[in-house]
Scaffold this active site. Sequence first.
Site, PDB file in Angstrom:
ATOM      1  N   LYS A 126      -5.494 -15.007   6.797  1.00 13.16           N
ATOM      2  CA  LYS A 126      -6.383 -15.278   7.932  1.00 13.16           C
ATOM      3  C   LYS A 126      -6.088 -16.653   8.524  1.00 13.16           C
ATOM      4  CE  LYS A 126     -10.083 -12.072   6.956  1.00 13.16           C
ATOM      5  NZ  LYS A 126     -11.307 -11.818   6.227  1.00 13.16           N
ATOM      6  N   LYS A 135      -0.786  -2.028   9.381  1.00 15.93           N
ATOM      7  CA  LYS A 135      -2.129  -1.712   8.886  1.00 15.93           C
ATOM      8  C   LYS A 135      -3.137  -1.728  10.036  1.00 15.93           C
ATOM      9  CE  LYS A 135      -5.509  -4.273   7.067  1.00 15.93           C
ATOM     10  NZ  LYS A 135      -6.302  -5.194   6.297  1.00 15.93           N
ATOM     11  N   LYS A 144      -8.987  -4.551  12.991  1.00 18.36           N
ATOM     12  CA  LYS A 144      -9.637  -5.061  14.204  1.00 18.36           C
ATOM     13  C   LYS A 144      -8.847  -6.233  14.765  1.00 18.36           C
ATOM     14  CE  LYS A 144     -13.467  -4.465  11.682  1.00 18.36           C
ATOM     15  NZ  LYS A 144     -14.702  -4.714  10.969  1.00 18.36           N
TER      16      LYS A 144
HETATM   17  P1  TYM Z   1     -13.911  -4.666   5.913  1.00 15.07           P
HETATM   18  O1  TYM Z   1     -15.224  -4.766   6.607  1.00 15.07           O
HETATM   19  O2  TYM Z   1     -12.755  -5.388   6.495  1.00 15.07           O
HETATM   20  O3  TYM Z   1     -13.477  -3.144   5.783  1.00 15.07           O
HETATM   21  C1  TYM Z   1     -14.346  -2.149   5.250  1.00 15.07           C
HETATM   22  C2  TYM Z   1     -13.530  -1.227   4.351  1.00 15.07           C
HETATM   23  O4  TYM Z   1     -12.473  -0.598   5.083  1.00 15.07           O
HETATM   24  C3  TYM Z   1     -11.245  -0.760   4.388  1.00 15.07           C
HETATM   25  N1  TYM Z   1     -10.142  -0.818   5.358  1.00 15.07           N
HETATM   26  C4  TYM Z   1      -9.024  -0.092   5.266  1.00 15.07           C
HETATM   27  N2  TYM Z   1      -8.604   0.796   4.348  1.00 15.07           N
HETATM   28  C5  TYM Z   1      -7.387   1.371   4.534  1.00 15.07           C
HETATM   29  N3  TYM Z   1      -6.595   1.114   5.608  1.00 15.07           N
HETATM   30  C6  TYM Z   1      -6.975   0.236   6.562  1.00 15.07           C
HETATM   31  N4  TYM Z   1      -6.196   0.005   7.612  1.00 15.07           N
HETATM   32  C7  TYM Z   1      -8.232  -0.426   6.405  1.00 15.07           C
HETATM   33  N5  TYM Z   1      -8.903  -1.356   7.136  1.00 15.07           N
HETATM   34  C8  TYM Z   1     -10.063  -1.588   6.471  1.00 15.07           C
HETATM   35  C9  TYM Z   1     -11.406  -2.081   3.639  1.00 15.07           C
HETATM   36  O5  TYM Z   1     -10.497  -2.172   2.563  1.00 15.07           O
HETATM   37  C10 TYM Z   1     -12.844  -1.997   3.195  1.00 15.07           C
HETATM   38  O6  TYM Z   1     -12.968  -1.260   2.008  1.00 15.07           O
HETATM   39  N6  TYM Z   1     -14.523  -7.886   2.140  1.00 15.07           N
HETATM   40  C11 TYM Z   1     -14.847  -6.546   2.617  1.00 15.07           C
HETATM   41  C12 TYM Z   1     -16.341  -6.316   2.766  1.00 15.07           C
HETATM   42  C13 TYM Z   1     -17.132  -6.551   1.521  1.00 15.07           C
HETATM   43  C14 TYM Z   1     -17.181  -5.708   0.377  1.00 15.07           C
HETATM   44  C15 TYM Z   1     -18.117  -6.313  -0.507  1.00 15.07           C
HETATM   45  C16 TYM Z   1     -16.529  -4.532   0.029  1.00 15.07           C
HETATM   46  C17 TYM Z   1     -17.989  -7.586   1.290  1.00 15.07           C
HETATM   47  N7  TYM Z   1     -18.583  -7.431   0.071  1.00 15.07           N
HETATM   48  C18 TYM Z   1     -18.403  -5.741  -1.756  1.00 15.07           C
HETATM   49  C19 TYM Z   1     -16.803  -3.972  -1.208  1.00 15.07           C
HETATM   50  C20 TYM Z   1     -17.728  -4.568  -2.089  1.00 15.07           C
HETATM   51  C21 TYM Z   1     -14.210  -6.374   3.982  1.00 15.07           C
HETATM   52  O7  TYM Z   1     -13.919  -7.321   4.667  1.00 15.07           O
HETATM   53  O8  TYM Z   1     -14.078  -5.074   4.378  1.00 15.07           O
END
Ligand code: TYM
Length: 317
Positions: free
Chosen positions: A115, A194, A197
Amino acid sequence: METAKKRLFSGVQPSGPLHIGNYFGALKQWLDHQEEYDCVFSVVDYHALTSLKDPKLVHEYTLSAIKDLLAIGIDPNKSILFQQSRVSEHTELAWILDCLVTVPFLELSHAYKDKVAKGLEANAGLFTYPMLMAADILLYDTDVVPVGEDQRQHVEYAREAAAKFNNAYTQTFKEPKEMIVKNVAIVPGTDGKKMSKSYGNTIPLFATKEEITKAVMSIVTDSSGERPENVFAIHKLFLDQSGLDKIYSNPTMRGKYKLIKEALIEDLEKFIAPMREKRANISDEEAVRIINEGSEKAKALAAAKMAEVRSKVGVAL
Ligand code: TYM
C-alpha cells in the site's frame, strides 16, 4: 449429544462498492457456511478509515456494504452481522496486542509495504492494521476465517498475536486458521491482475447492465491467443465445464471475441440481476435495524472476552 458448532469470523472493509472478487474469493464462503458454523460477520469501518477520510463516503459505503451482504444472502437469523466501530472492544484489544508485538514484526506485512509503495499515506493505523484485524478475529474465539489469498498473512498475524498473548498471560485465545479456496484465492480483474478497488479493474457485485457491459468490454484481450484468457478467467467463475465448452470449444465462436464477451455479459447479468432486485427492496431503516441488533449481540460476546483480558493483563481492579 449435540456438539457446539465451530466459530467462523470474517470481515469486509466498506471502502468502496463490493466486487465479484470479494464475492467469489470470500463472501461466497461466508454464505456456504452459515449452517455448519456459528458465524460472525463484520463491516470493518475502522479499518476503512486507514484509507478513507471523507465522512460522507464512510457513511455511504458502510450502509451500502450492509445492504450488499443482506442481498447476497447473509441471514441475520442465522449469523451475527455487525458494525466494527459499534463494538469498542475491538480497538481496546488492538491496543493491548500492539503493546505485545514489535515494530520489526509489523514491518513484515506485505499489505502495508504494497500500500505504501502504491502511494498510500503510511499512517500509524495502516501500520498497526494487522493487530486490529487480529482483535476482530480473537475476540470471538474464532476457529476459521474465510478470506482471499491477500489476507493469508493477516490471519497468520492473528495466530501469532494469540500465541504471544497466551504465552505472556496464560491460555486465553484460540489460534484461528484461514479458509482459502484454491481456485478462487486470487480472482483476476479486467486486466488479468488481481481484482481490486485500488486497481480500477473491478466488476461491481451490484453492477447495472450498463456497468456490466462497460466492464466486460474493457477486459484486456490478446488477439494472438487461442482464447481470450482474461475473459475466460472471469467466465469460469460462473459456468461449469460443459457451459464453458459451449462457448470456448465452439468452432463458430473461435476468435470471435465480441461474441464471447456478449456471452459473458449475459451470464453476469443472470447472476447479478436477482441480487440487485433483492437489494433494491432493502431500505436504509431496515439495514440500520439489522446492524444495530447484530452489533448488540457482538458486543455481548466481545465484552465477556474483554473482561477476561482486562483481568489477565492486570487493569481490572
Ligand atoms: P477486503 O475488504 O479488502 O476484502 C474482503 C474479502 O474479499 C477478498 N478479496 C479477494 N479474494 C479473491 N480475489 C480477489 N481479487 C479479492 N479481492 C478481495 C479479501 O481477501 C477478503 O477476504 N483486511 C480485510 C478485512 C478484515 C477482515 C478482518 C477479514 C478486517 N478484519 C477479520 C477477515 C477477518 C480486508 O481488507 O478485506
